[in-house]
Design an enzyme around this catalytic site. Structure first.
Site, PDB file in Angstrom:
ATOM      1  CG  ASP A  74      -0.202   0.013   2.531  1.00 27.04           C
ATOM      2  OD1 ASP A  74       1.045  -0.118   2.508  1.00 27.04           O
ATOM      3  OD2 ASP A  74      -0.855   0.149   3.577  1.00 27.04           O
TER       4      ASP A  74
ATOM      5  CD  GLU B  38       1.355   1.626   6.146  1.00 26.97           C
ATOM      6  OE1 GLU B  38       2.135   0.872   6.768  1.00 26.97           O
ATOM      7  OE2 GLU B  38       0.173   1.833   6.494  1.00 26.97           O
TER       8      GLU B  38
ATOM      9  NE  ARG C  81      10.776  25.911  -4.362  1.00 23.12           N
ATOM     10  CZ  ARG C  81      10.543  25.249  -5.489  1.00 23.12           C
ATOM     11  NH1 ARG C  81      10.504  25.907  -6.638  1.00 23.12           N
ATOM     12  NH2 ARG C  81      10.343  23.943  -5.474  1.00 23.12           N
TER      13      ARG C  81
ATOM     14  CG  ASP D 257      15.391  36.917  -7.063  1.00 24.36           C
ATOM     15  OD1 ASP D 257      16.365  37.103  -6.304  1.00 24.36           O
ATOM     16  OD2 ASP D 257      14.818  35.820  -7.190  1.00 24.36           O
TER      17      ASP D 257
ATOM     18  CE  LYS E  27      12.134  36.550  -9.835  1.00 21.77           C
ATOM     19  NZ  LYS E  27      12.564  35.158  -9.848  1.00 21.77           N
TER      20      LYS E  27
ATOM     21  NE  ARG F  95       8.466  33.946  -8.704  1.00 20.66           N
ATOM     22  CZ  ARG F  95       9.160  33.077  -9.436  1.00 20.66           C
ATOM     23  NH1 ARG F  95       8.532  32.206 -10.180  1.00 20.66           N
ATOM     24  NH2 ARG F  95      10.478  33.100  -9.415  1.00 20.66           N
TER      25      ARG F  95
ATOM     26  CG  ASP G 126      18.209  31.679  -8.279  1.00 19.60           C
ATOM     27  OD1 ASP G 126      18.211  31.897  -7.054  1.00 19.60           O
ATOM     28  OD2 ASP G 126      17.194  31.835  -8.989  1.00 19.60           O
TER      29      ASP G 126
ATOM     30  CG  ASP H 222      10.423  24.181  -9.891  1.00 14.92           C
ATOM     31  OD1 ASP H 222      10.385  23.215 -10.674  1.00 14.92           O
ATOM     32  OD2 ASP H 222       9.588  24.330  -8.979  1.00 14.92           O
TER      33      ASP H 222
ATOM     34  CB  THR I 273      13.372  32.960 -13.250  1.00 12.85           C
ATOM     35  OG1 THR I 273      12.100  33.084 -12.620  1.00 12.85           O
ATOM     36  CG2 THR I 273      14.250  34.119 -12.798  1.00 12.85           C
TER      37      THR I 273
END
Length: 311
Positions: free
Chosen positions: A34, A36, A93, A167, A191, A193, A217, A221, A225
């Site tokens: 399952d 786990e 984040r 940024d 920038k 967002r 940076d 992701d 940017t």
């Protein structure tokens, strides 16, 4: 001292263990039918100084639960001290309340790790420095800047370098790298967002004409940017643009987006295990942080200075 690993980044754990000339602890981290998570440690760890290496990257919740259960297993096996080594600290984040009725998930995860039984935490390039204060146990935040600066000088040392922060919030990180690059000049991308995962470059603060721009940076992701920043820098006359990011999350179509952008190259560390799409990308290169983490682990075990690594 013993090194143990979850399933999030076994190649990095083996590289760290190789640097320390230690074997990785024999352990089973598997799933029941399952889904786990079940952990079983097949070696005696009583009275040992144990370092659990586990990035809480995708799938973040599974990897986080693996970490918590491994820490609990080690505590119940009477390990003397348990250090959670988080090359990439997920949920970082979410470190403040950007609006009403929103969580501070980074603090919640810090509480979970502490309550599971960790005695200290070791991480690299936390998204925000204040996350160290979210933990009620000693926390070491390493920096990938020495590894990156050495690579930049070796490859691009003859260029007219300029460090660029994507940024305003990353200016401190960019300034620290610029200092290591013989006090290279600094520029900032202004920038806006509109929503998570999307960004619009407004303008460039600084004269980038004829400069070889290094965007620095902590996390990449979607890559939006970086791609927008690279296009804006090229429009302003930059000779070339290279990006250095510690944590290559690179979700969704980020890898092909990078390949199709005006970035000459994206350089990431192996804090997160690369997907096949990232491995196949022509413009993404990897730096290893295994020696940096291995040396920090050795110094923690020896009770010697970790901060002197960055002097």
């Amino acid at each position: 001292m013993k090194i143990i690993s979850g399933n999030s980044n076994l190649p990095l754990t083996r590289a760290i263990a190789g640097y320390l000339e230690l074997p990785v602890v024999d352990a089973s981290v598997r799933r029941f039918a399952d889904e786990e998570i079940f952990v079983e440690i097949h070696e005696n760890v009583r009275g040992e100084d144990v370092f659990v290496v586990q990035s809480t990257s995708y799938p973040a919740n599974d990897n986080l639960m693996e970490l918590l259960i491994m820490i609990d297993a080690l505590r119940r096996a009477s390990a003397k001290r348990i250090t959670a080594v988080l090359p990439y600290f997920g949920y970082a984040r979410q470190d403040r309340k950007p609006g009403p009725r929103t969580p501070i998930s980074a603090k919640l995860v810090a509480n979970l790790i502490t309550q599971a039984g960790a005695d200290r935490v070791l991480s690299i390039d936390l998204h925000a420095g204040q996350i160290q204060g979210f933990f009620d146990i000693p926390t070491d935040n390493l920096f990938a800047a020495p590894v990156m600066s050495a690579d930049i000088l070796a490859r691009f040392g003859n260029e007219q370098l300029m460090v660029v922060s994507p940024d305003v919030g990353g200016v401190v990180r960019a300034r620290a790298l610029a200092k290591r690059l013989n006090n290279a000049p600094l520029a900032i991308v202004d920038k806006r967002r509109e929503k998570p995962g999307e960004s619009e470059v407004m303008n460039i603060i600084g004269q980038v004409q004829d400069h070889f721009c290094i965007i620095i940076d902590d996390i990449v992701d979607s890559g939006g940017t970086l791609c927008n920043a690279a296009a804006a820098l090229k429009e302003q006359g930059a000779s070339d643009v290279v990006a250095y990011c510690t944590h290559g999350v690179l979700s969704g179509g980020a890898a092909p987006r990078i390949d199709g952008s005006q970035l000459k190259e994206l350089v990431i560390t192996d804090s997160i295990q690369a997907t096949e799409a990232v491995k196949d990308a022509g413009r993404i290169r990897h730096l290893t942080i295994a020696p940096l983490l291995g040396e920090a682990i050795r110094r923690i075990a020896d009770e010697s200075s970790v901060s002197s690594l960055f002097d």
